[in-house]
Design an enzyme around this catalytic site. Structure first.
Site, short mmCIF file in Angstrom:
data_model
loop_
_atom_site.label_atom_id
_atom_site.label_comp_id
_atom_site.label_asym_id
_atom_site.label_seq_id
_atom_site.Cartn_x
_atom_site.Cartn_y
_atom_site.Cartn_z
N HIS A 159 -30.66 47.54 -15.66
CA HIS A 159 -31.13 48.26 -14.47
C HIS A 159 -31.16 49.78 -14.67
O HIS A 159 -31.71 50.50 -13.83
CB HIS A 159 -30.24 47.95 -13.26
CG HIS A 159 -30.30 46.53 -12.79
ND1 HIS A 159 -31.47 45.94 -12.37
CD2 HIS A 159 -29.34 45.56 -12.68
CE1 HIS A 159 -31.23 44.68 -12.01
NE2 HIS A 159 -29.95 44.43 -12.20
N ASP A 195 -32.12 37.77 -17.41
CA ASP A 195 -31.17 37.97 -16.31
C ASP A 195 -31.87 37.58 -14.99
O ASP A 195 -33.09 37.71 -14.87
CB ASP A 195 -30.75 39.45 -16.28
CG ASP A 195 -29.64 39.74 -15.27
OD1 ASP A 195 -28.48 39.86 -15.70
OD2 ASP A 195 -29.93 39.87 -14.06
N HIS A 197 -31.90 39.08 -12.29
CA HIS A 197 -32.47 40.26 -11.63
C HIS A 197 -33.49 40.95 -12.53
O HIS A 197 -33.28 41.03 -13.75
CB HIS A 197 -31.35 41.24 -11.26
CG HIS A 197 -30.25 40.61 -10.46
ND1 HIS A 197 -29.08 40.15 -11.03
CD2 HIS A 197 -30.17 40.36 -9.12
CE1 HIS A 197 -28.31 39.64 -10.08
NE2 HIS A 197 -28.94 39.75 -8.91
N ASP A 284 -26.82 35.02 -15.24
CA ASP A 284 -26.70 34.78 -13.80
C ASP A 284 -27.81 33.89 -13.25
O ASP A 284 -27.87 33.63 -12.04
CB ASP A 284 -26.60 36.10 -13.00
CG ASP A 284 -27.53 37.19 -13.49
OD1 ASP A 284 -28.42 36.90 -14.31
OD2 ASP A 284 -27.38 38.35 -13.04
C1 SP5 Z 1 -26.78 43.38 -14.28
C2 SP5 Z 1 -26.88 42.71 -12.94
O1 SP5 Z 1 -26.92 41.49 -12.88
N1 SP5 Z 1 -26.86 43.49 -11.85
C3 SP5 Z 1 -26.95 42.92 -10.56
C4 SP5 Z 1 -26.70 43.90 -9.48
C5 SP5 Z 1 -26.71 43.23 -8.14
N2 SP5 Z 1 -26.24 44.10 -7.13
C6 SP5 Z 1 -26.34 43.59 -5.77
C7 SP5 Z 1 -25.31 42.52 -5.59
C8 SP5 Z 1 -25.22 42.01 -4.21
C9 SP5 Z 1 -23.98 41.17 -4.17
N3 SP5 Z 1 -23.81 40.46 -3.00
C10 SP5 Z 1 -22.43 40.38 -2.61
C11 SP5 Z 1 -22.22 39.37 -1.56
C12 SP5 Z 1 -20.83 39.51 -1.03
N4 SP5 Z 1 -20.60 38.58 0.00
ZN ZN Z 2 -28.38 40.11 -12.96
#
Ligand code: SP5
Ligand code: ZN
Length: 342
Positions: A159, A195, A197, A284
């Site tokens: 990212h 990934d 994302h 993931d």
């Molecule tokens: C490298 C990578 O996989 N980065 C991912 C970043 C995601 N960030 C947003 C995560 C949102 C997490 N949700 C939390 C829910 C808590 N209940």
């Molecule tokens: Zn990710």
């Protein structure tokens, strides 16, 4: 296959992240690294420390002013009267100026970031910078004739843009490996990002370049993080037109759809004519991941590795996301073993 493990990763250990304005526990923890290291160790893999590279090796990917900011950010955060993890709180939104870098620390922190989910802690710079050394070491070993190398590091990288951190990422390890492969003699390089994302940073870094092809399979940005990049109509720009391939899938997409997208990505990579491959190996997309919703099984990561092997290219694998801590190691090992059976 060689394995470069980041000896400084544990120093990046923030206490919480923000999610919709609330403090929630960090998903991206040192434990993730430990589980992968344990699984690789039990499988007989020898983890190595990286060689050290000068900052100049990072300049083709990140701007010097961004690197200088990150290097000094923790000390500046403390010096401006704060304690605990550092977070941005203000950003140059649409319609505001990006051509002036403010002096104010908080303003600079927002200038160089895009979310409140990426805390910067005391050892974050050292961890990210040593991760970059791991990525560069892996690229050098592949340039030296090794068939493949794995970068076991955190924080992750895909990212991180030319001068932005976010999504738990500060320095773009996959982009650094790709650039090092180019500079070391590969005339074309492909990055495949698996990934969950979208790898917005990797896309941004190479968007106008024809020599580094970027392909990504990820959750549709209409509903999935990082939301503001990763659509199918982003195909590259200028000389880079045609060298960017986004394959977004709806949240919840079954493994069969994921593998159809993989076939499209592999065909495009073969068509591009790469001499070397970089894999942004976030795991993931696994069925049990707590923040993602694809359905890959551990055995599917083995199939991914096998399909990648059939490209016949030397490869650098870089760990990105994957938050079901107990399964990350198995999924990574499954992919690496598929690529290069022990
Ligand atoms: C490298 C990578 O996989 N980065 C991912 C970043 C995601 N960030 C947003 C995560 C949102 C997490 N949700 C939390 C829910 C808590 N209940
Ligand atoms: Zn990710």
């Amino acid at each position: 296959m060689r394995f470069f493990a980041n000896p400084a990763q544990a120093g990046h250990c923030p206490g919480f992240e923000f999610f919709r304005g609330r403090r929630v526990p960090c998903h991206e923890t040192p434990e993730r690294f430990q589980f992968v290291a344990e699984v690789l160790g039990s499988a007989g893999c020898q983890l190595e420390s990286p060689d050290l590279f000068p900052d100049e090796a990072l300049h083709a990917v990140h701007t010097p002013r961004y690197l200088a900011f990150l290097r000094g950010a923790w000390a500046e955060w403390l010096a401006t009267g704060n304690e605990g993890d550092a977070f941005p709180a203000v950003w140059p939104g649409a319609g505001m100026r990006r051509d002036r870098l403010p002096e104010n620390f908080a303003a600079r922190m927002g200038f160089f970031s895009f979310d409140t989910g990426t805390p910067l802690a005391a050892g974050s710079w050292e961890a990210a910078r040593t991760g970059a050394d791991c990525a560069l070491s892996a690229a050098q070993s592949v340039l030296g004739g090794e068939r493949s190398a794995f970068v076991l590091t955190r924080p992750p990288g895909h990212h991180a843009g030319i001068e932005t951190f976010g999504g738990y990422c500060f320095l773009n390890n996959a982009a650094l490996a790709a650039q090092a492969l180019r500079e070391g003699g590969a005339s074309r390089v492909a990055i495949l990002d698996v990934d969950y994302h979208h790898g917005n940073g990797s896309q941004e870094i190479f968007y106008t370049r024809p020599d580094v092809f970027f392909a990504s399979i990820h959750g549709d940005p209409m509903t999935e993080y990082p939301f503001y990049l990763g659509h199918a109509d982003e195909r590259g720009e200028g000389a880079g037109l045609g060298a960017n391939l986004n394959l977004p899938l709806p949240a919840g997409a079954p493994a069969a759809d994921w593998f159809s997208a993989l076939e499209q990505a592999l065909a495009a990579i073969a068509q591009h004519g790469a001499d070397a491959l970089v894999v942004s190996l976030g795991v993931d997309a696994w069925e049990g991941d707590p923040i993602s919703s694809f359905r890959l099984k551990t055995s599917d990561y083995g199939m991914l590795g096998e399909r990648l092997r059939q490209l016949g290219l030397p490869a650098v694998f870089v760990l990105e996301g994957g938050y079901a801590v107990r399964a990350i190691g198995d999924n990574v090992l499954s992919c690496l073993r598929g690529f290069e059976p022990a």
